[in-house]
Design a protein around this motif. Structure first.
Motif, mmCIF file in Angstrom:
data_model
loop_
_atom_site.group_PDB
_atom_site.id
_atom_site.type_symbol
_atom_site.label_atom_id
_atom_site.label_comp_id
_atom_site.label_asym_id
_atom_site.label_seq_id
_atom_site.Cartn_x
_atom_site.Cartn_y
_atom_site.Cartn_z
ATOM 1 N N CYS A 1 0.892 -1.132 -0.114
ATOM 2 C CA CYS A 1 0.130 -0.047 0.034
ATOM 3 C C CYS A 1 0.898 1.234 -0.122
ATOM 4 C CB CYS A 1 -0.996 0.155 1.359
ATOM 5 S SG CYS A 1 -1.837 1.540 1.505
ATOM 6 N N ILE A 2 0.679 2.164 -0.933
ATOM 7 C CA ILE A 2 1.327 3.584 -0.983
ATOM 8 C C ILE A 2 0.144 4.352 -0.314
ATOM 9 C CG2 ILE A 2 2.493 5.346 -2.162
ATOM 10 C CD1 ILE A 2 2.864 3.059 -4.523
ATOM 11 N N ALA A 3 0.503 4.963 1.062
ATOM 12 C CA ALA A 3 -0.314 5.412 1.737
ATOM 13 C C ALA A 3 -0.082 7.005 1.835
ATOM 14 C CB ALA A 3 -0.652 4.998 3.187
ATOM 15 N N GLY A 4 -0.866 8.085 2.220
ATOM 16 C CA GLY A 4 -0.663 9.305 2.297
ATOM 17 C C GLY A 4 -1.831 9.954 2.122
ATOM 18 N N ARG A 5 -1.853 11.177 2.388
ATOM 19 C CA ARG A 5 -2.914 12.400 2.143
ATOM 20 C C ARG A 5 -3.066 12.764 0.788
ATOM 21 N NH1 ARG A 5 -3.067 16.666 7.303
ATOM 22 N NH2 ARG A 5 -3.188 14.864 8.979
ATOM 23 N N SER A 6 -4.168 13.185 0.466
ATOM 24 C CA SER A 6 -4.418 13.823 -0.873
ATOM 25 C C SER A 6 -3.350 14.778 -1.122
ATOM 26 C CB SER A 6 -5.655 14.418 -1.064
ATOM 27 O OG SER A 6 -6.589 13.684 -0.917
ATOM 28 N N GLY A 7 -2.819 14.825 -2.388
ATOM 29 C CA GLY A 7 -1.620 15.609 -2.769
ATOM 30 C C GLY A 7 -0.066 15.188 -2.284
ATOM 31 N N SER A 8 -0.002 13.957 -1.599
ATOM 32 C CA SER A 8 1.100 13.526 -1.010
ATOM 33 C C SER A 8 2.058 13.003 -2.252
ATOM 34 C CB SER A 8 1.110 12.407 0.093
ATOM 35 O OG SER A 8 0.258 11.484 -0.465
ATOM 36 N N GLY A 9 1.518 12.765 -3.338
ATOM 37 C CA GLY A 9 2.249 12.233 -4.314
ATOM 38 C C GLY A 9 2.339 10.617 -4.659
ATOM 39 N N LYS A 10 1.055 10.115 -4.136
ATOM 40 C CA LYS A 10 0.946 8.675 -4.240
ATOM 41 C C LYS A 10 0.622 8.288 -5.889
ATOM 42 C CE LYS A 10 -2.812 8.671 -1.811
ATOM 43 N NZ LYS A 10 -2.982 10.079 -1.396
ATOM 44 N N VAL B 1 -2.593 -5.633 3.413
ATOM 45 C CA VAL B 1 -1.460 -5.637 2.555
ATOM 46 C C VAL B 1 -0.409 -6.220 3.554
ATOM 47 C CG1 VAL B 1 -2.315 -3.909 1.028
ATOM 48 C CG2 VAL B 1 -0.757 -3.191 2.642
ATOM 49 N N ASP B 2 0.744 -6.317 2.881
ATOM 50 C CA ASP B 2 2.098 -6.974 3.553
ATOM 51 C C ASP B 2 2.996 -5.925 3.942
ATOM 52 O OD1 ASP B 2 1.119 -9.646 3.235
ATOM 53 O OD2 ASP B 2 2.221 -9.805 1.346
ATOM 54 N N ARG B 3 2.877 -4.772 3.275
ATOM 55 C CA ARG B 3 3.977 -3.750 3.417
ATOM 56 C C ARG B 3 3.157 -2.342 3.060
ATOM 57 N NH1 ARG B 3 8.845 -3.421 -0.658
ATOM 58 N NH2 ARG B 3 9.855 -1.501 0.021
ATOM 59 N N THR B 4 3.568 -1.434 3.851
ATOM 60 C CA THR B 4 3.056 0.023 3.559
ATOM 61 C C THR B 4 4.194 1.112 3.338
ATOM 62 O OG1 THR B 4 0.862 -0.571 4.864
ATOM 63 C CG2 THR B 4 1.337 1.846 4.528
ATOM 64 N N ILE B 5 4.168 1.742 2.440
ATOM 65 C CA ILE B 5 4.991 2.894 2.125
ATOM 66 C C ILE B 5 4.299 4.159 2.372
ATOM 67 C CG2 ILE B 5 6.447 4.005 0.418
ATOM 68 C CD1 ILE B 5 6.606 1.098 -0.565
ATOM 69 N N ARG B 6 4.643 4.995 3.229
ATOM 70 C CA ARG B 6 4.159 6.305 3.543
ATOM 71 C C ARG B 6 4.487 7.453 2.987
ATOM 72 N NH1 ARG B 6 -0.195 5.405 6.631
ATOM 73 N NH2 ARG B 6 -0.104 3.506 8.120
ATOM 74 N N LEU B 7 3.878 8.224 2.196
ATOM 75 C CA LEU B 7 4.454 9.298 1.448
ATOM 76 C C LEU B 7 3.636 10.705 2.180
ATOM 77 C CD1 LEU B 7 4.161 8.471 -2.151
ATOM 78 C CD2 LEU B 7 6.250 8.259 -0.824
ATOM 79 N N ILE C 1 8.140 9.051 3.770
ATOM 80 C CA ILE C 1 8.276 9.409 5.385
ATOM 81 C C ILE C 1 8.283 8.011 6.248
ATOM 82 C CG2 ILE C 1 7.437 11.697 5.076
ATOM 83 C CD1 ILE C 1 4.707 10.474 6.320
ATOM 84 N N GLY C 2 8.091 6.731 5.637
ATOM 85 C CA GLY C 2 7.925 5.801 6.561
ATOM 86 C C GLY C 2 7.733 4.472 5.793
ATOM 87 N N GLU C 3 7.975 3.283 6.451
ATOM 88 C CA GLU C 3 7.665 1.993 5.825
ATOM 89 C C GLU C 3 7.517 1.067 6.778
ATOM 90 O OE1 GLU C 3 9.629 -1.226 2.763
ATOM 91 O OE2 GLU C 3 10.826 0.907 3.277
ATOM 92 N N GLU C 4 6.318 0.372 6.702
ATOM 93 C CA GLU C 4 5.651 -0.650 7.791
ATOM 94 C C GLU C 4 5.578 -2.060 6.996
ATOM 95 O OE1 GLU C 4 2.235 1.441 8.690
ATOM 96 O OE2 GLU C 4 3.287 3.063 9.057
ATOM 97 N N ILE C 5 6.184 -2.991 7.880
ATOM 98 C CA ILE C 5 5.864 -4.440 7.350
ATOM 99 C C ILE C 5 4.510 -4.816 8.351
ATOM 100 C CG2 ILE C 5 6.621 -6.703 7.338
ATOM 101 C CD1 ILE C 5 7.943 -4.890 5.567
ATOM 102 N N ASN C 6 3.479 -5.154 7.710
ATOM 103 C CA ASN C 6 2.370 -5.388 8.286
ATOM 104 C C ASN C 6 2.127 -6.832 8.717
ATOM 105 O OD1 ASN C 6 1.860 -2.471 7.784
ATOM 106 N ND2 ASN C 6 0.588 -3.275 6.013
#
Length: 192
Positions: free
Chosen positions: A2-11, A175-181, A187-192
């Motif tokens: 998952c590529i996560a972030g607010r609207s306008g974050s670049g996802k 998901v297995d992994r989340t990338i935060r933008l 700005i961060g990455e998590e293994i779920n």
């Protein structure tokens, strides 16, 4: 992923770069051992045709085509004979639970049914990577949950890499992994 972030974050921009739809202003984009920024447009089109499936928030179905015709479209583009592509498309629609809706047009389907047509279309060519831009954004909570469960089942069975862009805080549990933008930066990455 998952590529996560607010609207306008670049996802969505990141997803477009991974698909070769947009090129970076600097740096490199490497997907499946291919350097996209160094490819010409024809090579990027072949890359998308052969290696990428898309699932869109707004479904992007052809309104004049039936569910079967929408799902068969990627095979038609590849030159598959009509009988073969319809057989494969019908099997895909059965797989996503739409056996009774094969001949319905998008306007005759609910949002969740349209999204399942979009999923079937994305995987019909068995691409190694599927990119999904806010695939549950237009769905109610229960239907969104059903679509995400279907994603997990289909993509794990096929061994397909799925990248979902979402601002939904609940998405990472699917998901297995989340990338935060944020503002175009990791700005961060998590293994779920």
């Amino acid at each position: 992923v998952c590529i996560a972030g607010r609207s306008g974050s670049g996802k969505s921009t990141m997803l477009n770069m991974l698909a070769g739809l947009e090129l970076p202003t600097s740096g490199t984009v490497q997907v499946a051992s291919k350097r996209l920024e160094s490819m010409n447009e024809k090579a990027r089109i072949r890359f998308r045709r052969d290696d990428i499936g898309f699932v869109f928030q707004s479904y992007n179905l052809m309104p004049q085509y039936s569910a079967l015709e929408n799902v068969a479209l990627p095979l038609a583009i590849r030159g598959a004979p009509l009988k073969l592509r319809n057989e494969i498309a019908e099997a895909m629609l059965v797989r996503v639970g739409l056996k009774e809706h094969i001949h319905h047009k998008p306007g005759e389907l609910s949002g969740g049914q349209q999204q399942r047509v979009g999923i079937a279309r994305a995987i019909i060519t068995r691409p190694p990577i599927v990119l999904a831009d806010e695939p549950t954004g237009n769905l109610d909570t229960a239907t969104g949950e059903m679509v995400l469960t279907l994603f997990q089942k289909l993509f794990r069975q096929n061994g397909t890499t799925l990248m979902i862009v979402s601002h939904d805080d609940d998405m990472p549990r699917h998901v297995d992994r989340t990338i935060r933008l944020s503002d175009g930066a990791l700005i961060g990455e998590e293994i779920n």
